[in-house]
Design an enzyme around this catalytic site. Structure first.
Site, mmCIF file in Angstrom:
data_model
loop_
_atom_site.group_PDB
_atom_site.id
_atom_site.type_symbol
_atom_site.label_atom_id
_atom_site.label_comp_id
_atom_site.label_asym_id
_atom_site.label_seq_id
_atom_site.Cartn_x
_atom_site.Cartn_y
_atom_site.Cartn_z
ATOM 1 N N GLU A 140 13.963 1.615 -0.803
ATOM 2 C CA GLU A 140 13.545 0.262 -0.406
ATOM 3 C C GLU A 140 14.665 -0.740 -0.666
ATOM 4 O OE1 GLU A 140 9.681 -1.049 -1.766
ATOM 5 O OE2 GLU A 140 10.023 -3.085 -1.041
ATOM 6 N N ASP A 174 0.505 0.547 -2.952
ATOM 7 C CA ASP A 174 -0.086 -0.419 -3.884
ATOM 8 C C ASP A 174 0.195 -1.844 -3.406
ATOM 9 O OD1 ASP A 174 2.604 -0.511 -4.522
ATOM 10 O OD2 ASP A 174 2.317 -0.365 -6.693
ATOM 11 N N GLU A 181 7.131 4.965 -8.424
ATOM 12 C CA GLU A 181 8.386 4.205 -8.431
ATOM 13 C C GLU A 181 9.243 4.599 -9.631
ATOM 14 O OE1 GLU A 181 7.606 0.005 -8.218
ATOM 15 O OE2 GLU A 181 6.387 0.214 -6.414
HETATM 16 O O1 KIV Z 1 3.303 -0.192 -1.594
HETATM 17 C C1 KIV Z 1 3.920 -0.044 -0.519
HETATM 18 O O2 KIV Z 1 3.447 -0.426 0.571
HETATM 19 C C2 KIV Z 1 5.224 0.596 -0.565
HETATM 20 C C3 KIV Z 1 6.095 0.464 0.644
HETATM 21 C C4 KIV Z 1 6.733 -0.873 0.621
HETATM 22 C C5 KIV Z 1 7.081 1.552 0.740
HETATM 23 O O3 KIV Z 1 5.587 1.152 -1.547
#
Ligand code: KIV
Length: 263
Positions: A181, A43, A114
């Site tokens: 992350e 996202d 998430e």
């Molecule tokens: O949205 C994204 O690109 C991510 C990465 C930072 C792992 O979640």
């Protein structure tokens, strides 16, 4: 047939896997041609493709639109599509229904969401519906308002313990992989050792089972700020700027089109 989530999880401890984000057909084709194991339709497309300040405005439709293009380009790579803000937070029903839409309409192999223990029920329900899940803990950009910004997580004893508990909760709920992350390298290494799920690090040291980067960051597409955890593998901004300037000059002084470009 493409490898399944089970295959990737079985690579844990055998080899380090690679993952990059992609948001369009051609980038996905090149990432695939390079032999990268997995592609994330993140996202983060809200930032790097749509020009938003954060990821909150990204919709399920945005993810499906870009996810479809990426899946058409990824002949071998395993494709994971992000669940955007408010597509799973609201209820278990919404989580399963949106994960189902994303998988049916993009042809991806897994979804990512998430959050840790607090979303274990969503993860369990999505997995039970037959959709592999990648969890994402540590810095979770969809929660930047409650996290107080984009900060490294797990720096205190309490928050490091919470990260470990979250990792164990999402693993128990059925996540086959966990994105870590912006987590201190030693905490990420400990989580990697103590879980059977595949850990996918971004700003989480070199002991994770896999690494992921945002493609635009590693190619330096923006030419702006580069976070510490990114290595620049190309300077796309400078290359493109130089090409566009040269084209402008060539148009203005009539050296383009030349004889070989004319009919
Ligand atoms: O949205 C994204 O690109 C991510 C990465 C930072 C792992 O979640």
């Amino acid at each position: 047939m493409k490898h399944t989530a089970t295959y990737y999880q079985q690579q844990k401890g055998k080899r380090v896997l690679s993952m990059l984000t992609a948001y369009d057909y051609h980038t996905a084709s090149i990432v695939d041609e390079a032999g990268i194991d997995m592609i994330l339709v993140g996202d983060s497309l809200g930032n790097v493709i749509l020009g938003y300040d954060n990821t909150l405005a990204v919709t399920v439709e945005d993810m499906i639109h870009h996810g479809r293009a990426v899946c058409r380009g990824a002949k071998n790579a395993f494709v994971v599509v992000d669940m955007p803000f408010m597509s799973y937070q609201t209820s278990v029903y919404d989580a399963v229904s949106n994960a189902g839409r994303i998988m049916k309409e993009t042809n991806c192999q897994a979804v990512k969401l998430e959050g840790g223990a607090v979303y274990a029920d969503r993860i369990r329900a999505i997995v039970d519906a037959g959709i592999p899940v990648v969890a994402h803990i540590g810095l979770t950009p969809q929660s930047f308002n409650t996290l107080g910004g984009y900060k490294v997580q797990g720096k205190t004893e309490d928050s490091a313990r919470k990260l470990m508990e979250d990792a164990q909760a999402v693993e128990k709920a059925g996540a086959f992989a966990i994105t870590l992350e912006c987590v201190p390298a030693d905490i990420a290494a400990a989580i990697t050792q103590r879980t059977s799920a595949l850990t996918i690090g971004i700003g989480a040291g070199n002991q994770c089972d896999a690494q992921v980067l945002v493609c635009h960051d590693m190619l330096d597409y923006s030419g702006g700020f580069t976070p510490r955890f990114v290595r620049k593998y190309a300077s796309l901004h400078d290359t493109m700027l130089q090409a566009f300037r040269q084209y402008k000059d060539d148009c203005e002084n009539r050296t383009f089109p030349a004889q070989e470009n004319m009919f």
